[in-house]
Design a protein around this motif. Structure first.
Motif, mmCIF file in Angstrom:
data_model
loop_
_atom_site.group_PDB
_atom_site.id
_atom_site.type_symbol
_atom_site.label_atom_id
_atom_site.label_comp_id
_atom_site.label_asym_id
_atom_site.label_seq_id
_atom_site.Cartn_x
_atom_site.Cartn_y
_atom_site.Cartn_z
ATOM 1 N N SER A 209 0.831 -1.202 0.000
ATOM 2 C CA SER A 209 0.000 0.000 0.000
ATOM 3 C C SER A 209 0.865 1.252 0.000
ATOM 4 C CB SER A 209 -0.920 -0.013 1.225
ATOM 5 O OG SER A 209 -1.798 1.085 1.218
ATOM 6 N N VAL A 210 1.991 1.199 0.700
ATOM 7 C CA VAL A 210 2.926 2.339 0.719
ATOM 8 C C VAL A 210 3.530 2.556 -0.668
ATOM 9 C CG1 VAL A 210 5.141 3.145 1.635
ATOM 10 C CG2 VAL A 210 3.449 2.098 3.172
ATOM 11 N N VAL A 211 3.976 1.470 -1.295
ATOM 12 C CA VAL A 211 4.567 1.571 -2.641
ATOM 13 C C VAL A 211 3.544 2.117 -3.637
ATOM 14 C CG1 VAL A 211 5.527 0.259 -4.565
ATOM 15 C CG2 VAL A 211 6.257 -0.247 -2.225
ATOM 16 N N LEU A 212 2.323 1.610 -3.579
ATOM 17 C CA LEU A 212 1.293 2.049 -4.520
ATOM 18 C C LEU A 212 0.879 3.498 -4.271
ATOM 19 C CD1 LEU A 212 -0.840 -1.204 -4.705
ATOM 20 C CD2 LEU A 212 0.518 -0.186 -6.541
ATOM 21 N N ALA A 213 0.884 3.928 -3.006
ATOM 22 C CA ALA A 213 0.585 5.333 -2.707
ATOM 23 C C ALA A 213 1.656 6.241 -3.314
ATOM 24 C CB ALA A 213 0.503 5.541 -1.197
ATOM 25 N N TRP A 214 2.898 5.821 -3.225
ATOM 26 C CA TRP A 214 4.010 6.574 -3.809
ATOM 27 C C TRP A 214 3.851 6.697 -5.322
ATOM 28 C CZ3 TRP A 214 8.270 3.933 -6.491
ATOM 29 C CH2 TRP A 214 9.324 4.802 -6.854
ATOM 30 N N ILE A 215 3.508 5.588 -5.981
ATOM 31 C CA ILE A 215 3.323 5.601 -7.437
ATOM 32 C C ILE A 215 2.125 6.461 -7.821
ATOM 33 C CG2 ILE A 215 2.751 4.180 -9.454
ATOM 34 C CD1 ILE A 215 4.310 1.889 -8.135
ATOM 35 N N CYS A 216 1.027 6.315 -7.084
ATOM 36 C CA CYS A 216 -0.193 7.054 -7.403
ATOM 37 C C CYS A 216 0.014 8.556 -7.252
ATOM 38 C CB CYS A 216 -1.339 6.575 -6.511
ATOM 39 S SG CYS A 216 -2.961 7.192 -7.002
ATOM 40 N N ALA A 217 0.637 8.972 -6.156
ATOM 41 C CA ALA A 217 0.898 10.397 -5.951
ATOM 42 C C ALA A 217 1.851 10.933 -7.018
ATOM 43 C CB ALA A 217 1.464 10.629 -4.559
ATOM 44 N N GLY A 218 2.859 10.157 -7.368
ATOM 45 C CA GLY A 218 3.782 10.580 -8.413
ATOM 46 C C GLY A 218 3.119 10.679 -9.764
ATOM 47 N N SER A 219 2.058 9.904 -9.962
ATOM 48 C CA SER A 219 1.312 9.903 -11.222
ATOM 49 C C SER A 219 0.179 10.921 -11.220
ATOM 50 C CB SER A 219 0.741 8.505 -11.483
ATOM 51 O OG SER A 219 1.751 7.529 -11.497
ATOM 52 N N ARG A 220 0.243 11.870 -10.283
ATOM 53 C CA ARG A 220 -0.759 12.943 -10.171
ATOM 54 C C ARG A 220 -2.150 12.370 -9.953
ATOM 55 N NH1 ARG A 220 1.662 16.424 -15.317
ATOM 56 N NH2 ARG A 220 3.685 16.863 -14.354
ATOM 57 N N TRP A 221 -2.222 11.301 -9.181
ATOM 58 C CA TRP A 221 -3.457 10.638 -8.767
ATOM 59 C C TRP A 221 -4.171 9.892 -9.890
ATOM 60 C CZ3 TRP A 221 -3.193 10.034 -3.841
ATOM 61 C CH2 TRP A 221 -2.502 10.988 -3.084
ATOM 62 N N SER A 222 -3.470 9.696 -11.005
ATOM 63 C CA SER A 222 -3.992 8.765 -12.014
ATOM 64 C C SER A 222 -3.736 7.347 -11.516
ATOM 65 C CB SER A 222 -3.287 8.968 -13.355
ATOM 66 O OG SER A 222 -3.655 7.942 -14.270
ATOM 67 N N ILE A 223 -4.721 6.472 -11.677
ATOM 68 C CA ILE A 223 -4.543 5.104 -11.196
ATOM 69 C C ILE A 223 -4.054 4.155 -12.284
ATOM 70 C CG2 ILE A 223 -6.265 5.353 -9.376
ATOM 71 C CD1 ILE A 223 -8.221 3.781 -11.182
ATOM 72 N N LEU A 224 -3.820 4.657 -13.476
ATOM 73 C CA LEU A 224 -3.383 3.771 -14.563
ATOM 74 C C LEU A 224 -2.068 3.060 -14.230
ATOM 75 C CD1 LEU A 224 -4.369 5.927 -17.677
ATOM 76 C CD2 LEU A 224 -5.594 3.993 -16.665
ATOM 77 N N PRO A 225 -1.037 3.768 -13.734
ATOM 78 C CA PRO A 225 0.193 3.047 -13.382
ATOM 79 C C PRO A 225 -0.001 2.019 -12.269
ATOM 80 C CG PRO A 225 0.664 5.376 -13.675
ATOM 81 C CD PRO A 225 -0.832 5.236 -13.653
ATOM 82 N N VAL A 226 -0.827 2.322 -11.256
ATOM 83 C CA VAL A 226 -0.981 1.354 -10.173
ATOM 84 C C VAL A 226 -1.800 0.143 -10.633
ATOM 85 C CG1 VAL A 226 -0.690 3.026 -8.312
ATOM 86 C CG2 VAL A 226 -2.979 2.578 -9.168
ATOM 87 N N ILE A 227 -2.671 0.328 -11.619
ATOM 88 C CA ILE A 227 -3.379 -0.819 -12.203
ATOM 89 C C ILE A 227 -2.379 -1.769 -12.851
ATOM 90 C CG2 ILE A 227 -4.907 -1.500 -14.099
ATOM 91 C CD1 ILE A 227 -6.586 0.997 -13.455
ATOM 92 N N VAL A 228 -1.413 -1.200 -13.562
ATOM 93 C CA VAL A 228 -0.378 -2.015 -14.205
ATOM 94 C C VAL A 228 0.446 -2.751 -13.155
ATOM 95 C CG1 VAL A 228 1.735 -1.908 -15.585
ATOM 96 C CG2 VAL A 228 -0.272 -0.564 -16.269
ATOM 97 N N TRP A 229 0.883 -2.019 -12.101
ATOM 98 C CA TRP A 229 1.672 -2.648 -11.026
ATOM 99 C C TRP A 229 0.879 -3.779 -10.383
ATOM 100 C CZ3 TRP A 229 1.670 -4.152 -6.046
ATOM 101 C CH2 TRP A 229 2.880 -4.285 -5.374
ATOM 102 N N HIS A 230 -0.345 -3.514 -10.043
ATOM 103 C CA HIS A 230 -1.181 -4.489 -9.350
ATOM 104 C C HIS A 230 -1.392 -5.735 -10.206
ATOM 105 C CE1 HIS A 230 -4.654 -4.781 -6.230
ATOM 106 N NE2 HIS A 230 -4.326 -5.990 -6.646
ATOM 107 N N GLY A 231 -1.674 -5.531 -11.492
ATOM 108 C CA GLY A 231 -1.908 -6.672 -12.372
ATOM 109 C C GLY A 231 -0.684 -7.555 -12.534
#
Length: 275
Positions: A209-231
């Motif tokens: 959750s910490v890693v994904l929060a870091w990615i999401c915030a860095g992506s300006r709150w777009s969830i597209l990168p975290v969808i890729v990470w999660h998948g």
């Protein structure tokens, strides 16, 4: 006279509908699977019903956005699915779990004396046997990727971050995320028999959750990168072949990465709504 404006308290009534719908839909989808596994109830289930349950957080988000003061689905989707973010975060989101996987393959080879069977890599008995690795990864991203991340990082994380630091918000998301998984421990093969391994799972999910929060915030709150990470991460750790060694190594790397990010996220203070 100049007065300071304190961050508004996050009203429970704002998040309660999200939690109730997210949990309610998912747990209703998973209940027949649990009853059939534990009590041989013989209840009818749909093909892919386990994956259908992944859309609980997405449904919870959509319902919450439609409520008075929810902000609206159109406004939310422009941010959550925006392409206007530094594209390095897409590379980071895909590269990190692939790097975890490469280390896990090496560890598997060193410990067992043989490489994993790459023809079976990423496949799971939860999906039809004719699915290949690309089809499986697509299913993970379309279900647990979009279904979960629309809620956890797309709605819940930024809502909590209006009052708490990004690190604290990520921890609170992790607690709710853990509780959401509970029924799976009584029917899903990836969770059954985990025993004391549940402690490692909980720690890994927390730092994930910490890693994904870091990615999401860095992506300006777009969830597209975290969808890729999660998948990709689910593909690596939830497949039949990933049991024990590979899943354990990937989880350990996520924990290490999360620990390294703790101070960075802690410095990102709350972002209350602009008045």
């Amino acid at each position: 006279m100049q007065t300071s404006v304190k961050p508004a308290a996050l009203p429970a009534k704002k998040l309660l509908p999200f939690i109730l719908v997210s949990f309610g839909f998912t747990w209703l989808c998973w209940l027949p699977l649990l009853l059939n596994k534990q009590f041989a109830a013989g209840m009818p289930v749909l093909p892919g019903q386990f994956y259908l349950g992944s859309f609980g957080p997405l449904l919870g988000t959509l319902i919450s956005l439609r409520l008075p003061g929810g902000g609206g689905i159109a406004t939310w989707s422009k941010t959550a699915f925006s392409l206007a973010f530094p594209k390095k975060w897409l590379a980071i989101a895909a590269g990190l779990p692939l790097a975890y996987g490469a280390v896990a393959v090496l560890a598997h080879t060193l410990i067992t004396g043989s490489m994993p069977d790459m023809h079976r890599f990423g496949l799971t008995s939860d999906l039809p046997p004719q699915f290949n690795i690309w089809m499986t990864s697509g299913i993970w991203m379309l279900t647990f990727g979009i279904g979960e991340e629309s809620g956890w990082r797309g709605y819940l994380l930024p809502a909590l971050h209006k009052r708490y630091s990004l690190f604290t918000s990520a921890l609170l998301v992790a607690l709710i995320w853990m509780a959401w998984h509970l029924p799976a421990f009584w029917f899903n093969e990836s969770y059954l028999g985990m025993g004391f391994g549940i402690i490692g799972w909980a720690i890994s999910l927390t730092y994930g959750s910490v890693v994904l929060a870091w990615i999401c915030a860095g992506s300006r709150w777009s969830i597209l990168p975290v969808i890729v990470w999660h998948g990709i991460f689910d593909l690596l750790t939830a497949s039949d072949q990933a049991a024990e060694i590979m899943a354990m190594v990937c989880s350990m790397l996520v924990i290490l990465h999360g620990v390294l990010l703790m101070r960075t996220l802690g410095r990102r203070r709350s972002q209350p709504p602009k008045l």
